[in-house]
Motif scaffolding. Structure first.
Motif, PDB file in Angstrom:
ATOM      1  N   PRO A 301      37.287   1.107  19.982  1.00  0.00           N
ATOM      2  CA  PRO A 301      37.524   2.281  20.829  1.00  0.00           C
ATOM      3  C   PRO A 301      36.374   3.293  20.774  1.00  0.00           C
ATOM      4  N   GLU A 302      35.781   3.489  19.596  1.00  0.00           N
ATOM      5  CA  GLU A 302      34.656   4.420  19.470  1.00  0.00           C
ATOM      6  C   GLU A 302      33.451   3.949  20.283  1.00  0.00           C
ATOM      7  N   GLY A 303      33.302   2.644  20.441  1.00  0.00           N
ATOM      8  CA  GLY A 303      32.105   2.106  21.081  1.00  0.00           C
ATOM      9  C   GLY A 303      32.221   1.830  22.557  1.00  0.00           C
ATOM     10  N   MET A 304      33.386   2.062  23.160  1.00  0.00           N
ATOM     11  CA  MET A 304      33.560   1.693  24.559  1.00  0.00           C
ATOM     12  C   MET A 304      32.572   2.396  25.486  1.00  0.00           C
ATOM     13  N   ALA A 305      32.154   3.614  25.158  1.00  0.00           N
ATOM     14  CA  ALA A 305      31.192   4.316  26.013  1.00  0.00           C
ATOM     15  C   ALA A 305      29.828   3.644  25.988  1.00  0.00           C
ATOM     16  N   PHE A 306      29.548   2.851  24.954  1.00  0.00           N
ATOM     17  CA  PHE A 306      28.316   2.063  24.904  1.00  0.00           C
ATOM     18  C   PHE A 306      28.505   0.702  25.578  1.00  0.00           C
ATOM     19  N   PHE A 307      29.693   0.115  25.424  1.00  0.00           N
ATOM     20  CA  PHE A 307      29.964  -1.198  26.007  1.00  0.00           C
ATOM     21  C   PHE A 307      30.200  -1.113  27.515  1.00  0.00           C
ATOM     22  N   ALA A 308      30.743   0.005  27.962  1.00  0.00           N
ATOM     23  CA  ALA A 308      31.056   0.222  29.380  1.00  0.00           C
ATOM     24  C   ALA A 308      30.598   1.638  29.732  1.00  0.00           C
ATOM     25  N   PRO A 309      29.307   1.822  30.031  1.00  0.00           N
ATOM     26  CA  PRO A 309      28.726   3.155  30.078  1.00  0.00           C
ATOM     27  C   PRO A 309      28.879   3.910  31.386  1.00  0.00           C
ATOM     28  N   ASN A 310      29.407   3.265  32.424  1.00  0.00           N
ATOM     29  CA  ASN A 310      29.461   3.896  33.736  1.00  0.00           C
ATOM     30  C   ASN A 310      30.876   3.875  34.307  1.00  0.00           C
ATOM     31  N   LEU A 311      31.112   4.717  35.301  1.00  0.00           N
ATOM     32  CA  LEU A 311      32.436   4.756  35.934  1.00  0.00           C
ATOM     33  C   LEU A 311      32.807   3.384  36.473  1.00  0.00           C
ATOM     34  N   ASN A 312      31.862   2.708  37.111  1.00  0.00           N
ATOM     35  CA  ASN A 312      32.123   1.380  37.682  1.00  0.00           C
ATOM     36  C   ASN A 312      32.424   0.339  36.608  1.00  0.00           C
ATOM     37  N   SER A 313      31.923   0.556  35.393  1.00  0.00           N
ATOM     38  CA  SER A 313      32.094  -0.429  34.313  1.00  0.00           C
ATOM     39  C   SER A 313      33.556  -0.786  34.087  1.00  0.00           C
ATOM     40  N   TYR A 314      34.435   0.186  34.262  1.00  0.00           N
ATOM     41  CA  TYR A 314      35.838  -0.004  33.907  1.00  0.00           C
ATOM     42  C   TYR A 314      36.614  -0.742  34.995  1.00  0.00           C
ATOM     43  N   ARG A 315      36.033  -0.930  36.174  1.00  0.00           N
ATOM     44  CA  ARG A 315      36.665  -1.745  37.213  1.00  0.00           C
ATOM     45  C   ARG A 315      36.642  -3.231  36.825  1.00  0.00           C
ATOM     46  N   ARG A 316      35.778  -3.578  35.893  1.00  0.00           N
ATOM     47  CA  ARG A 316      35.671  -4.970  35.428  1.00  0.00           C
ATOM     48  C   ARG A 316      36.890  -5.393  34.606  1.00  0.00           C
ATOM     49  N   PHE A 317      37.569  -4.422  33.989  1.00  0.00           N
ATOM     50  CA  PHE A 317      38.686  -4.740  33.093  1.00  0.00           C
ATOM     51  C   PHE A 317      39.972  -4.900  33.904  1.00  0.00           C
ATOM     52  N   GLN A 318      40.188  -6.132  34.359  1.00  0.00           N
ATOM     53  CA  GLN A 318      41.364  -6.454  35.162  1.00  0.00           C
ATOM     54  C   GLN A 318      41.990  -7.751  34.648  1.00  0.00           C
ATOM     55  N   PRO A 319      43.304  -7.899  34.807  1.00  0.00           N
ATOM     56  CA  PRO A 319      43.975  -9.113  34.328  1.00  0.00           C
ATOM     57  C   PRO A 319      43.461 -10.361  35.043  1.00  0.00           C
ATOM     58  N   GLY A 320      43.426 -11.456  34.325  1.00  0.00           N
ATOM     59  CA  GLY A 320      43.153 -12.749  34.920  1.00  0.00           C
ATOM     60  C   GLY A 320      41.698 -13.063  35.183  1.00  0.00           C
ATOM     61  N   LEU A 321      40.768 -12.229  34.729  1.00  0.00           N
ATOM     62  CA  LEU A 321      39.352 -12.449  35.012  1.00  0.00           C
ATOM     63  C   LEU A 321      38.555 -12.742  33.744  1.00  0.00           C
ATOM     64  N   PHE A 322      39.245 -13.100  32.669  1.00  0.00           N
ATOM     65  CA  PHE A 322      38.613 -13.410  31.387  1.00  0.00           C
ATOM     66  C   PHE A 322      37.761 -12.252  30.875  1.00  0.00           C
ATOM     67  N   VAL A 323      38.239 -11.033  31.145  1.00  0.00           N
ATOM     68  CA  VAL A 323      37.625  -9.821  30.603  1.00  0.00           C
ATOM     69  C   VAL A 323      38.639  -9.201  29.648  1.00  0.00           C
ATOM     70  N   PRO A 324      38.281  -9.025  28.371  1.00  0.00           N
ATOM     71  CA  PRO A 324      39.263  -8.537  27.392  1.00  0.00           C
ATOM     72  C   PRO A 324      39.737  -7.123  27.710  1.00  0.00           C
ATOM     73  N   MET A 325      41.038  -6.927  27.638  1.00  0.00           N
ATOM     74  CA  MET A 325      41.630  -5.622  27.904  1.00  0.00           C
ATOM     75  C   MET A 325      42.329  -5.074  26.667  1.00  0.00           C
ATOM     76  N   SER A 326      42.123  -5.730  25.535  1.00  0.00           N
ATOM     77  CA  SER A 326      42.795  -5.292  24.304  1.00  0.00           C
ATOM     78  C   SER A 326      41.957  -5.697  23.103  1.00  0.00           C
ATOM     79  N   ARG A 327      42.286  -5.133  21.952  1.00  0.00           N
ATOM     80  CA  ARG A 327      41.588  -5.441  20.700  1.00  0.00           C
ATOM     81  C   ARG A 327      42.159  -6.725  20.115  1.00  0.00           C
ATOM     82  N   THR A 328      41.639  -7.840  20.599  1.00  0.00           N
ATOM     83  CA  THR A 328      42.160  -9.148  20.215  1.00  0.00           C
ATOM     84  C   THR A 328      41.020 -10.061  19.795  1.00  0.00           C
ATOM     85  N   TRP A 329      41.375 -11.093  19.048  1.00  0.00           N
ATOM     86  CA  TRP A 329      40.412 -12.122  18.696  1.00  0.00           C
ATOM     87  C   TRP A 329      41.139 -13.460  18.631  1.00  0.00           C
ATOM     88  N   GLY A 330      40.363 -14.540  18.633  1.00  0.00           N
ATOM     89  CA  GLY A 330      40.984 -15.849  18.566  1.00  0.00           C
ATOM     90  C   GLY A 330      39.945 -16.948  18.525  1.00  0.00           C
TER      91      GLY A 330
END
Length: 455
Positions: A301-330
């Motif tokens: 959570p602290e690093g999201m502004a570095f991982f997704a630095p722009n307003l448009n960056s957050y449009r990438r986080f949508q269900p079903g597109l293999f973009v992680p939307m939670s703190r998960t691993w596997g």
């Protein structure tokens, strides 16, 4: 660390006809900026350095000096010295005329490396691993989209017309070689340029998005060099596209209906004997792997502004597109934030799938490695590994808006210790001022929705 005048003279001897040298540097947003120098002026750079405004490292994505925390305007915009970095002098393969390029490093007032340079921010994190006798081995996978030089009738990006197929693609064709062949001239020139620059490209493939491609870089036992490779690859991809009458964009989400572009990092850790500390001979990996995973998930959570630095960056986080939307691993699961790929145990590593292609490679990698180091220090255990589709429901604890991500960064405890407290504050201030400027404009959609909403 720095190149000398002899390096320039040797380069000029090997490349006769070069009459200009670009002195470049990546800014806070990961945009390559710089000066084009005559050969004589370049000799001054290599002999002792040149003066450049220190604020150049803190520009917004539009190239504006936002005066974050009084730096850049209020302080009189002071100059600082830049010097050419060793082993970065290259011949520019996309230039129509012979030209060189060298990456420059910024110095502070005491003559040391500037703490506001993204490359040095990453170097500081890597040094923490070295203190423990560890070396990150890193590789980057970078996605981008080719777009037409002309916008559509609505001012939006559109797919380019393939010179081979003579048409625009109507759909995406994941892993389609014919899709790659439709841009054969472009792909060939990118491959040739990467070979000339000794960029360790291993593969290129068509991806999910509209005329979207992914280029894989080979792993290297030097995290800073890996980020250098990513920055230089961006230059190659974009400049070669111009030669083919197209544009290449690393915008995270250029099209509403297709997948966005990511910047995935693969990381393992070697000890002083050259052993992979994530490997214990099992399919699950070692306890150190789990500690590293736990740290990354905790700091995410602290690093999201570095991982997704722009307003448009957050449009990438949508269900079903293999973009992680939670703190998960596997394990072997592309829907999680931290994937442990299948393969030989000695190759055990993590793949971090959160950053967008629009992230600054140095800062995204620095934030990732900071989380890994913190996890190794605290020896924490992660949540259970996820199976199945993990990118369905957003994580309430993960900021998925830029404004929320900046609040998390301003309240951060861990990342300021690794990236520098002042740097984190200046970065957050710059991105907040940039966001405020964006939101101050009245958009066409705003007018369409609200102009006559009372009738």
């Amino acid at each position: 660390m720095y190149a000398e005048i002899g390096d320039l003279e040797q380069f000029l001897e090997e490349h006769p006809g070069v009459d200009a040298i670009d002195a470049v540097f990546p800014d806070m947003c990961g945009i390559s900026r710089g000066k084009r120098l005559t050969v004589e002026h370049a000799r001054q750079l290599f002999a002792g350095g040149l003066q450049i405004p220190a604020s150049m490292l803190m520009l917004s994505v539009t190239g504006s000096c936002m005066d974050p925390l009084g730096k850049g305007v209020s302080d009189g915009d002071p100059d600082t010295v830049v010097r050419p970095l060793a082993r970065t002098l290259i011949r520019v393969p996309w230039s129509a005329t012979p030209r060189g390029q060298v990456t420059v490093g910024f110095l502070n007032d005491a003559g040391g490396a500037s703490s506001f340079e993204p490359r040095n921010v990453l170097s500081g994190v890597v040094a923490r691993f070295a203190e423990q006798g560890l070396c990150p081995v890193v590789a980057c996978e970078l996605e981008f989209c080719l777009v037409d030089r002309e916008r559509d009738a609505y001012g939006m990006p559109q797919k380019p017309e393939s010179a081979v197929a003579g048409r625009r693609h109507k759909s995406s064709q994941l892993m389609s070689l014919s899709h790659v062949d439709d841009f054969e001239g472009y792909v060939s020139d990118v491959t040739t340029a990467c070979r000339e620059l000794q960029l360790p490209v291993t593969a290129l493939n068509a991806e999910y998005g509209g005329d979207q491609f992914e280029i894989n870089l080979r792993h290297v036992a030097d995290a800073v060099q890996s980020a250098d490779h990513a920055i230089l690859l961006k230059q190659v991809v974009q400049n070669i596209a111009v030669k083919h009458d197209m544009r290449a964009t690393f915008m995270a989400k250029p099209y509403k209906a297709t997948a966005g572009s990511g910047m995935h990092w693969h990381v393992s850790l070697l000890d002083e004997a050259g052993n992979n500390v994530f490997d214990d001979g099992s399919e699950q990996g070692s306890s150190k792997l789990r500690h590293a995973v736990a740290g990354v998930l905790e700091v995410m959570p602290e690093g999201m502004a570095f991982f997704a630095p722009n307003l448009n960056s957050y449009r990438r986080f949508q269900p079903g597109l293999f973009v992680p939307m939670s703190r998960t691993w596997g394990y072997n699961n592309r829907s999680v934030a931290l994937r442990v790929p299948a393969g030989k145990s000695e190759d055990r590593r993590i793949e971090y799938r959160v950053p967008g292609a629009d992230a600054n490679p140095y800062l995204a990698l620095a934030a990732l490695l900071a989380g890994m180091h913190c996890g190794l220090e605290l020896c924490g255990e992660p949540t259970s590994p996820k199976t199945g589709n993990a990118c369905v429901k957003p994580d309430a604890g993960l900021p998925l808006r830029l404004s929320d991500a900046l609040r998390e960064l301003n309240a951060a405890v861990t990342l300021p210790d690794y990236l520098g407290a002042e740097y984190c504050k200046v970065y957050a201030a710059t991105k907040q001022l940039e966001l405020d400027a964006f939101l101050s404009e009245i958009s066409a959609r705003e007018v369409e929705w609200y102009l006559r909403s009372d009738s």
